[in-house]
Design a protein around this motif. Sequence first.
Motif, PDB file in Angstrom:
ATOM      1  N   PRO A  24       1.282   5.108  -0.662  1.00 23.53           N
ATOM      2  CA  PRO A  24       1.498   3.737  -1.352  1.00 23.53           C
ATOM      3  C   PRO A  24       2.853   3.026  -1.040  1.00 23.53           C
ATOM      4  CG  PRO A  24       1.237   5.884  -2.783  1.00 23.53           C
ATOM      5  CD  PRO A  24       1.435   6.330  -1.589  1.00 23.53           C
ATOM      6  N   ASN A  25       2.681   1.751  -1.267  1.00 27.33           N
ATOM      7  CA  ASN A  25       4.119   0.908  -1.008  1.00 27.33           C
ATOM      8  C   ASN A  25       4.870   1.084  -2.473  1.00 27.33           C
ATOM      9  OD1 ASN A  25       5.969  -0.941  -0.896  1.00 27.33           O
ATOM     10  ND2 ASN A  25       4.599  -2.603  -0.285  1.00 27.33           N
ATOM     11  N   PRO A  26       5.907   1.842  -2.226  1.00 28.19           N
ATOM     12  CA  PRO A  26       6.805   1.858  -3.423  1.00 28.19           C
ATOM     13  C   PRO A  26       6.916   0.741  -4.426  1.00 28.19           C
ATOM     14  CG  PRO A  26       8.067   2.346  -1.636  1.00 28.19           C
ATOM     15  CD  PRO A  26       6.798   2.271  -1.000  1.00 28.19           C
ATOM     16  N   ASP A  27       7.040  -0.560  -3.625  1.00 25.56           N
ATOM     17  CA  ASP A  27       7.258  -1.877  -4.456  1.00 25.56           C
ATOM     18  C   ASP A  27       6.166  -2.372  -4.769  1.00 25.56           C
ATOM     19  OD1 ASP A  27       9.961  -1.320  -3.621  1.00 25.56           O
ATOM     20  OD2 ASP A  27       9.650  -2.037  -1.543  1.00 25.56           O
ATOM     21  N   ALA A  28       5.123  -1.937  -4.412  1.00 22.32           N
ATOM     22  CA  ALA A  28       3.962  -2.619  -5.289  1.00 22.32           C
ATOM     23  C   ALA A  28       3.485  -2.164  -6.634  1.00 22.32           C
ATOM     24  CB  ALA A  28       2.674  -2.211  -4.337  1.00 22.32           C
ATOM     25  N   PRO A  29       2.919  -3.147  -7.240  1.00 21.58           N
ATOM     26  CA  PRO A  29       2.646  -2.705  -8.669  1.00 21.58           C
ATOM     27  C   PRO A  29       1.929  -1.552  -8.603  1.00 21.58           C
ATOM     28  CG  PRO A  29       2.398  -5.199  -8.360  1.00 21.58           C
ATOM     29  CD  PRO A  29       2.663  -4.457  -6.761  1.00 21.58           C
ATOM     30  N   GLU A  30       1.795  -0.771  -9.590  1.00 24.13           N
ATOM     31  CA  GLU A  30       1.045   0.472  -9.787  1.00 24.13           C
ATOM     32  C   GLU A  30      -0.430   0.130  -9.668  1.00 24.13           C
ATOM     33  OE1 GLU A  30       0.221   4.405  -9.936  1.00 24.13           O
ATOM     34  OE2 GLU A  30       2.467   3.545 -10.446  1.00 24.13           O
ATOM     35  N   ASP A  31      -0.837  -0.942 -10.214  1.00 28.37           N
ATOM     36  CA  ASP A  31      -2.682  -1.151 -10.168  1.00 28.37           C
ATOM     37  C   ASP A  31      -2.853  -1.478  -8.461  1.00 28.37           C
ATOM     38  OD1 ASP A  31      -2.914  -1.014 -12.805  1.00 28.37           O
ATOM     39  OD2 ASP A  31      -3.055  -3.340 -13.003  1.00 28.37           O
TER      40      ASP A  31
END
Length: 185
Positions: free
Chosen positions: A149-156
């Motif tokens: 996962p992209n750590p900067d993306a929102p959880e959703d």
Amino acid sequence: MDVSIVPMDLDHLRQVRDLGLRVFDVTVKPYTSWSLTTIAEHLDSVDQPGIASACWVALDGDTVVGFVLGSMTFELRDDWAYLEWIAVSPDHQGQGIARRLVEACCTALFAVGATRVVTDVEASNTASATLMTRSGFTPAATVTLFVRPNPDAPEDDRSAAGVSSSRRSLVRSGRLVGDNLPRSF
Ligand SMILES: CC(C)(COP(=O)(O)OP(=O)(O)OC[C@H]1O[C@@H](n2cnc3c(N)ncnc32)[C@H](O)[C@@H]1OP(=O)(O)O)[C@@H](O)C(=O)NCCC(=O)NCCS
């Protein structure tokens, strides 16, 4: 009333779509999508002699209580067939209906020249794995979907379920490999 196994036709489309929507969890295999298009594409393969009969429904009276969708299309192999979708309604499960559907599908695919029928089973789907094992399938390869996962993306947005509609339409139009990616087979 006895449940009969008959070839799928256009009249079954809506019930097949609705049953699939009830029982499939496509988020476990985010490269797949379930839609009317998915079903219609299988029916469209009638121009290949005999292939239409790789799609069957289980009928309790006029009600579709199960279905299987197969095709002679698996990646680049001309002689490998693909049993892609199978479902039985929850109130009819455990009665051997899926076994009968698999048998009808595989018999049709072998009859038109398949040397193998391939299916893919998500690791936690015990019912499906048991069904396939009892039906003569053996594990051939396991592919694990690793996700970073992209750590900067929102959880959703990090969820594997977040497949956009534009990607789905690319898959459907054949411009993006999607439903036929090699997985566990
Ligand atoms: C997988 C599925 C189609 C099985 O349908 P079914 O009609 O209940 O299956 P059957 O009654 O023909 O059973 C086939 C075998 O699997 C076994 N089985 C069925 N459900 C099982 C379960 N939940 N756990 C363990 N074994 C199970 C049966 O005991 C049987 O083995 P047997 O012949 O040795 O007795 C059904 O559970 C389903 O629709 N699941 C949701 C959709 C899905 O995951 N589809 C597969 C991915 S496309």
